[in-house]
Design an enzyme around this catalytic site. Structure first.
Site, PDB file in Angstrom:
ATOM      1  CB  CYS A  38     -15.805  76.115  55.762  1.00 52.16           C
ATOM      2  SG  CYS A  38     -17.138  76.545  56.737  1.00 52.16           S
ATOM      3  CG  ASP A  45     -11.823  79.305  63.342  1.00 46.83           C
ATOM      4  OD1 ASP A  45     -11.424  79.222  61.998  1.00 46.83           O
ATOM      5  OD2 ASP A  45     -12.284  78.636  64.050  1.00 46.83           O
ATOM      6  NE  ARG A  72     -21.065  74.547  59.165  1.00 42.19           N
ATOM      7  CZ  ARG A  72     -19.795  74.816  59.026  1.00 42.19           C
ATOM      8  NH1 ARG A  72     -19.335  75.545  58.050  1.00 42.19           N
ATOM      9  NH2 ARG A  72     -18.993  73.835  59.719  1.00 42.19           N
ATOM     10  CE  LYS A  85     -19.167  75.312  63.876  1.00 42.86           C
ATOM     11  NZ  LYS A  85     -17.831  74.848  63.762  1.00 42.86           N
ATOM     12  CG  ASN A  86     -14.789  75.450  66.890  1.00 45.54           C
ATOM     13  OD1 ASN A  86     -15.476  74.964  66.197  1.00 45.54           O
ATOM     14  ND2 ASN A  86     -14.118  76.611  66.572  1.00 45.54           N
ATOM     15  NE  ARG A 101     -11.327  72.892  57.293  1.00 47.70           N
ATOM     16  CZ  ARG A 101     -12.347  73.417  57.895  1.00 47.70           C
ATOM     17  NH1 ARG A 101     -12.998  72.975  58.796  1.00 47.70           N
ATOM     18  NH2 ARG A 101     -12.484  74.978  57.297  1.00 47.70           N
ATOM     19  NE  ARG A 104     -13.709  72.453  60.391  1.00 48.37           N
ATOM     20  CZ  ARG A 104     -12.740  72.394  61.254  1.00 48.37           C
ATOM     21  NH1 ARG A 104     -11.999  71.555  61.655  1.00 48.37           N
ATOM     22  NH2 ARG A 104     -12.755  73.665  62.107  1.00 48.37           N
TER      23      ARG A 104
END
Length: 428
Positions: free
Chosen positions: A117, A306, A398, A22-23, A122, A93
């Site tokens: 989240c 994470d 997500r 995902k990232n 951030r 985000r």
């Protein structure tokens, strides 16, 4: 809202494939805005954040074709919009990642301040400061970042703090800037390297990705390419912790051990036997109870924030006392009260969670508060006595591709309860 009903007590066994990261996929999808020729991406995970990003690109005017094998083809064409509206990106985000590409290629961007989240501040100041140093005019009005530029200029950019999305945004912007850009104190995460590799495949000139100094020589344009997104190291780590907590033996396939050194080290410290090869990781707990471990989160290559919630769940049922020190986000212990509802013995002192392991957690209704907290609660449910009901699993969706199906294939008692109908859907 959908819920997950988990019957704990089964030792997980078998093999499970890791999905695409995902990232890594989110910034790579944003980077397709820079390309002048078709781009084909493989190993894209099926996640809510990915769907939101694809919808955002489509609204801007990008031509997207979804393929059966979790691939996406992006055909270049002139955009009709340069805005990322609040109503679309308020839950994500990563929407900030379109700022750099839009500004670099089209000279304008109106991007809503990002959501996501609720795990802490951030700030976007690193993105704004860096782009201003490259010649952009930027203001923040009514919740939007409004940026304009002619062609960006290369510059020496010193990040005040290590920021993954900040590094990625400035890296993408620098590829089309005039001259050379140096990003200092850059994030070193594997996902940053994956983005740099993708940009290089398009024709970008980048050196130093994976170190704290990235050099970019701007080019006049970027072409197309076919590229496969890296596997998700956080999903991989989550399945390994699930095996460790349940005393099982699990092999995660289609993954990379070299991105998980800190996690694997802590799992071995917890008593797990781990074997790795070129594209798989096998964890064997041999029915043993894990030992408590001490965790200190920090930017890569240190222990990832994470994975903190998952190891918090592990420490809850481990032998001994373990401490978790969170240095990245100031509000990332929201899973602790929910774990305490299940009988966990946890004490919070500032940014440290002190866990005294109990032999068994007890099932209870719990509520997810963010993406990784929800994963920690699912793992706790797998190791608890009775039926645990996890609410608000839209957070989980997500970042985890079909997690209940993958866990069920490993022998977990888990099923999704759809929020609308209220009927039970059993995962085979």
């Amino acid at each position: 809202m959908d819920k997950l009903l988990i019957t704990g007590g089964a030792a997980l066994r078998g093999q499970v494939p890791a999905s695409g990261s995902k990232n890594a996929a989110l910034p790579i999808l944003a980077a397709t805005l820079l390309a002048d020729a078709p781009v084909t991406l493989g190993n894209i995970p099926h996640l809510r954040d990915i769907t939101t990003t694809l919808e955002l690109l489509g609204r801007m005017g990008a031509c997207l074709t979804l393929q059966d094998d979790m691939g996406v083809e992006v055909q270049p064409r002139p955009l009709k919009s340069f805005a990322a509206p609040y109503e679309l990106v308020k839950t994500m985000r990563a929407s900030i990642l379109v700022l750099g590409p839009l500004l670099a290629r089209y000279g304008r961007a109106d991007v809503s301040l990002p959501g996501g989240c609720a795990i802490g501040a951030r700030p976007v100041n690193l993105h704004i400061q860096g782009l201003r140093a490259m010649g952009a005019e930027i203001g923040v009005e009514a919740g939007y970042i409004r940026a304009r530029a002619q062609r960006l200029r290369g510059a020496r950019l010193v990040m005040d703090t290590v920021s993954v999305t900040g590094t990625e945004n400035l890296l993408m912007a620098a590829t089309l800037a005039e001259g050379e850009t140096l990003i200092e104190n850059a994030a070193r995460e594997p996902e940053v390297v994956d983005l740099a590799d993708f940009l290089s495949a398009l024709g970008a000139r980048i050196e130093g990705a994976g170190t704290d100094r990235i050099h970019v020589q701007g080019v006049d344009g970027l072409g197309g390419a076919s590229y496969r997104v890296m596997p998700d190291r956080i999903e991989t780590g989550t399945f390994l912790v699930a095996a460790a907590m349940t005393g099982g033996r699990v092999t995660v396939r289609q993954t990379r051990a070299d991105c998980l050194d800190a996690v694997i080290h802590k799992l071995r410290e917890a008593g797990a036997e781990i074997d790795v090869d070129a594209n798989s990781i096998t964890l064997d707990m041999q029915g043993r109870r894990p030992r408590a471990v001490d965790i200190h989160t920090a930017p890569y290559p240190a222990f990832p924030t994470d994975m903190q919630a998952q190891f918090c769940a592990l420490n809850c049922i481990a032998e001994g006392v373990g401490t978790l020190t969170e240095t990245i986000f100031e509000n990332r212990f929201m899973h602790v009260p929910e774990l305490q509802r299940m009988g966990a013995d946890i004490r919070i002192e500032g940014n440290v969670a002190i866990c005294r392991g109990v032999e068994r957690l007890t099932a209870a209704p719990v509520m997810a508060t963010d993406l990784r907290a929800s994963a920690g609660l699912v793992l706790a449910g797998l190791a608890a006595s009775g039926d645990t009901l996890v609410d608000r699993v839209y957070h989980l969706d997500r970042g985890y591709d079909s997690i209940e199906e993958k866990l069920a294939a490993l022998g977990a008692g888990i099923r999704r309860i759809p929020g609308r109908s209220g009927s039970l859907t059993t995962t085979p």
